[in-house]
Design an enzyme around this catalytic site. Structure first.
Site, PDB file in Angstrom:
ATOM      1  N   ASN A 136      -6.492   3.313 -11.792  1.00 16.25           N
ATOM      2  CA  ASN A 136      -5.406   2.244 -11.368  1.00 16.25           C
ATOM      3  C   ASN A 136      -4.149   2.944 -11.701  1.00 16.25           C
ATOM      4  O   ASN A 136      -4.006   3.776 -12.781  1.00 16.25           O
ATOM      5  CB  ASN A 136      -5.696   0.991 -12.166  1.00 16.25           C
ATOM      6  CG  ASN A 136      -4.473  -0.107 -11.763  1.00 16.25           C
ATOM      7  OD1 ASN A 136      -4.406  -0.189 -10.741  1.00 16.25           O
ATOM      8  ND2 ASN A 136      -4.151  -0.871 -12.731  1.00 16.25           N
ATOM      9  N   GLU A 193       5.710   6.454  -9.363  1.00 14.36           N
ATOM     10  CA  GLU A 193       4.236   6.156  -9.100  1.00 14.36           C
ATOM     11  C   GLU A 193       3.704   7.038  -7.852  1.00 14.36           C
ATOM     12  O   GLU A 193       2.418   7.728  -8.047  1.00 14.36           O
ATOM     13  CB  GLU A 193       3.908   4.809  -8.966  1.00 14.36           C
ATOM     14  CG  GLU A 193       4.187   3.956  -9.980  1.00 14.36           C
ATOM     15  CD  GLU A 193       3.893   2.327  -9.355  1.00 14.36           C
ATOM     16  OE1 GLU A 193       3.011   2.300  -8.701  1.00 14.36           O
ATOM     17  OE2 GLU A 193       4.838   1.499 -10.081  1.00 14.36           O
ATOM     18  N   ASP A 244      -5.935  -3.259 -18.029  1.00 16.97           N
ATOM     19  CA  ASP A 244      -4.814  -2.408 -18.354  1.00 16.97           C
ATOM     20  C   ASP A 244      -5.234  -1.563 -19.948  1.00 16.97           C
ATOM     21  O   ASP A 244      -4.499  -0.989 -20.499  1.00 16.97           O
ATOM     22  CB  ASP A 244      -3.518  -2.816 -18.419  1.00 16.97           C
ATOM     23  CG  ASP A 244      -3.059  -3.582 -17.271  1.00 16.97           C
ATOM     24  OD1 ASP A 244      -3.350  -2.841 -16.031  1.00 16.97           O
ATOM     25  OD2 ASP A 244      -2.311  -4.587 -17.399  1.00 16.97           O
ATOM     26  N   ILE A 259     -11.632  -6.318 -11.209  1.00 15.22           N
ATOM     27  CA  ILE A 259     -12.784  -5.727 -10.760  1.00 15.22           C
ATOM     28  C   ILE A 259     -14.090  -6.502 -11.315  1.00 15.22           C
ATOM     29  O   ILE A 259     -14.052  -6.398 -12.776  1.00 15.22           O
ATOM     30  CB  ILE A 259     -13.043  -4.117 -10.928  1.00 15.22           C
ATOM     31  CG1 ILE A 259     -11.877  -3.417 -10.169  1.00 15.22           C
ATOM     32  CG2 ILE A 259     -14.101  -3.538 -10.520  1.00 15.22           C
ATOM     33  CD1 ILE A 259     -11.579  -3.705  -8.622  1.00 15.22           C
ATOM     34  N   HIS A 286      -0.277   1.483 -13.150  1.00 16.27           N
ATOM     35  CA  HIS A 286       0.626   0.398 -13.583  1.00 16.27           C
ATOM     36  C   HIS A 286       1.821   0.740 -13.719  1.00 16.27           C
ATOM     37  O   HIS A 286       2.140   1.848 -14.245  1.00 16.27           O
ATOM     38  CB  HIS A 286      -0.150   0.070 -14.875  1.00 16.27           C
ATOM     39  CG  HIS A 286       0.414  -1.095 -15.518  1.00 16.27           C
ATOM     40  ND1 HIS A 286       0.068  -2.350 -15.258  1.00 16.27           N
ATOM     41  CD2 HIS A 286       1.638  -1.386 -16.643  1.00 16.27           C
ATOM     42  CE1 HIS A 286       0.921  -3.279 -15.790  1.00 16.27           C
ATOM     43  NE2 HIS A 286       1.549  -2.576 -16.447  1.00 16.27           N
ATOM     44  N   GLY A 315       0.677  -1.162   0.101  1.00 19.95           N
ATOM     45  CA  GLY A 315      -0.054   0.062   0.005  1.00 19.95           C
ATOM     46  C   GLY A 315       0.804   1.343  -0.171  1.00 19.95           C
ATOM     47  O   GLY A 315       0.310   2.379   0.540  1.00 19.95           O
ATOM     48  N   SER A 316       2.007   1.108  -0.467  1.00 22.19           N
ATOM     49  CA  SER A 316       2.876   2.386  -0.685  1.00 22.19           C
ATOM     50  C   SER A 316       2.242   3.572  -1.546  1.00 22.19           C
ATOM     51  O   SER A 316       2.249   4.885  -1.295  1.00 22.19           O
ATOM     52  CB  SER A 316       4.311   2.310  -0.969  1.00 22.19           C
ATOM     53  OG  SER A 316       4.237   1.904  -2.481  1.00 22.19           O
ATOM     54  N   ASN A 317       1.377   3.208  -2.568  1.00 21.86           N
ATOM     55  CA  ASN A 317       0.715   4.309  -3.294  1.00 21.86           C
ATOM     56  C   ASN A 317      -0.636   4.759  -2.612  1.00 21.86           C
ATOM     57  O   ASN A 317      -0.592   5.843  -2.607  1.00 21.86           O
ATOM     58  CB  ASN A 317       0.118   3.621  -4.654  1.00 21.86           C
ATOM     59  CG  ASN A 317       1.309   3.638  -5.754  1.00 21.86           C
ATOM     60  OD1 ASN A 317       1.520   4.479  -6.056  1.00 21.86           O
ATOM     61  ND2 ASN A 317       1.858   2.344  -5.988  1.00 21.86           N
TER      62      ASN A 317
HETATM   63  C1  GRF Z   1       2.874  -0.935  -7.929  1.00 17.03           C
HETATM   64  O1  GRF Z   1       3.662  -1.084  -8.364  1.00 17.03           O
HETATM   65  C2  GRF Z   1       1.298  -0.514  -8.883  1.00 17.03           C
HETATM   66  O2  GRF Z   1       1.854   0.065 -10.139  1.00 17.03           O
HETATM   67  C3  GRF Z   1       0.817  -1.819  -9.175  1.00 17.03           C
HETATM   68  O3  GRF Z   1       0.919  -2.763  -7.786  1.00 17.03           O
HETATM   69  C4  GRF Z   1       2.082  -1.962  -7.173  1.00 17.03           C
HETATM   70  C5  GRF Z   1       1.464  -1.647  -5.990  1.00 17.03           C
HETATM   71  O4  GRF Z   1       2.501  -1.275  -4.883  1.00 17.03           O
HETATM   72  N1  GRF Z   1      -0.421  -1.863  -9.470  1.00 17.03           N
HETATM   73  P1  GRF Z   1       2.020  -0.770  -3.402  1.00 17.03           P
HETATM   74  O5  GRF Z   1       1.171  -1.742  -2.664  1.00 17.03           O
HETATM   75  O6  GRF Z   1       1.060   0.706  -3.839  1.00 17.03           O
HETATM   76  O7  GRF Z   1       3.301  -0.400  -2.768  1.00 17.03           O
END
Ligand code: GRF
Length: 200
Positions: free
Chosen positions: A111, A183, A154, A97, A113, A16-18
């Site tokens: 999303n 990202e 995608d 989904i 990618h 969940g870093s994003n």
């Molecule tokens: C990321 O590389 C994103 O591009 C892909 O899944 C990964 C998620 O990483 N869809 P995180 O859990 O957000 O660290």
């Protein structure tokens, strides 16, 4: 009149870093939205832990909790609607989904990618495999893409992309790290722009 704050659900399966980068952006009001739900196919993951620590309800909604796929999809939709979710943000969610959810949330599912779509996307193209394929193809650049989600992996409309160089000696892991850092900057920017355009 008070400005509308968009209600977001984040779907995660991993670290969940994003999600953390996006949550920071909502906290700092860089994105005029709030996370009201974290949904996962798993019973536990880093993203759910982070959600709970930050007062965001985290729920598992998984296919194997239901007798069939239709009831699973209906339960997912009910959960979203009960929480009055307006946009769905995918951040490392490792499942497709359900079409029934895409239909209701059309043009409201986003999303990220870890490559420059339409290259290196599609079913089975996730995680370290993406970066291994980029290196295998001898690309000199890769990057990240934020896109809308529809019924096909995608394929949805591209909202924003950012390039990342492939460096000599890169391994899938070093490239993955560089793309992930990109990202974290790109996703809040793209989501912020999308939401502000919807409100305009
Ligand atoms: C990321 O590389 C994103 O591009 C892909 O899944 C990964 C998620 O990483 N869809 P995180 O859990 O957000 O660290």
């Amino acid at each position: 009149m008070a400005e509308h704050i968009t209600r977001l659900a984040v779907f995660c399966s991993g670290t969940g870093s994003n999600f953390k980068a996006l949550h920071r952006a909502t906290n700092e009001k860089y994105i005029n939205a709030e996370f009201v739900l974290c949904l996962s196919n798993r019973s536990q993951c880093g993203a759910m832990e982070y959600a709970r620590e930050n007062g965001i309800p985290a729920l598992q909604v998984s296919e194997n909790q239901f007798p069939d796929y239709e009831r699973f999809a209906a339960a997912m939709l009910d959960t979203l609607q009960e929480n009055r979710v307006e946009y769905i943000v995918l951040a490392g969610y490792m499942r497709k989904i359900p079409d029934a959810v895409v239909e209701v949330y059309r043009d409201r599912i986003v999303n990220v990618h870890p490559a420059l779509l339409p290259k290196f996307g599609g079913e089975g193209m996730y995680g370290i495999r993406v970066h291994a394929a980029v290196l295998e193809a001898g690309e000199t650049e890769s990057g990240a893409t934020v896109h809308m989600v529809d019924e096909v992996y995608d394929r949805g409309r591209i909202l924003m992309q950012q390039k990342v160089p492939v460096l000599p000696g890169d391994t899938p892991e070093t490239l993955a790290q560089r793309v992930l850092a990109c990202e974290h900057e790109l996703y809040p920017r793209a989501l912020g722009k999308l939401l502000s355009e919807q409100k305009a």
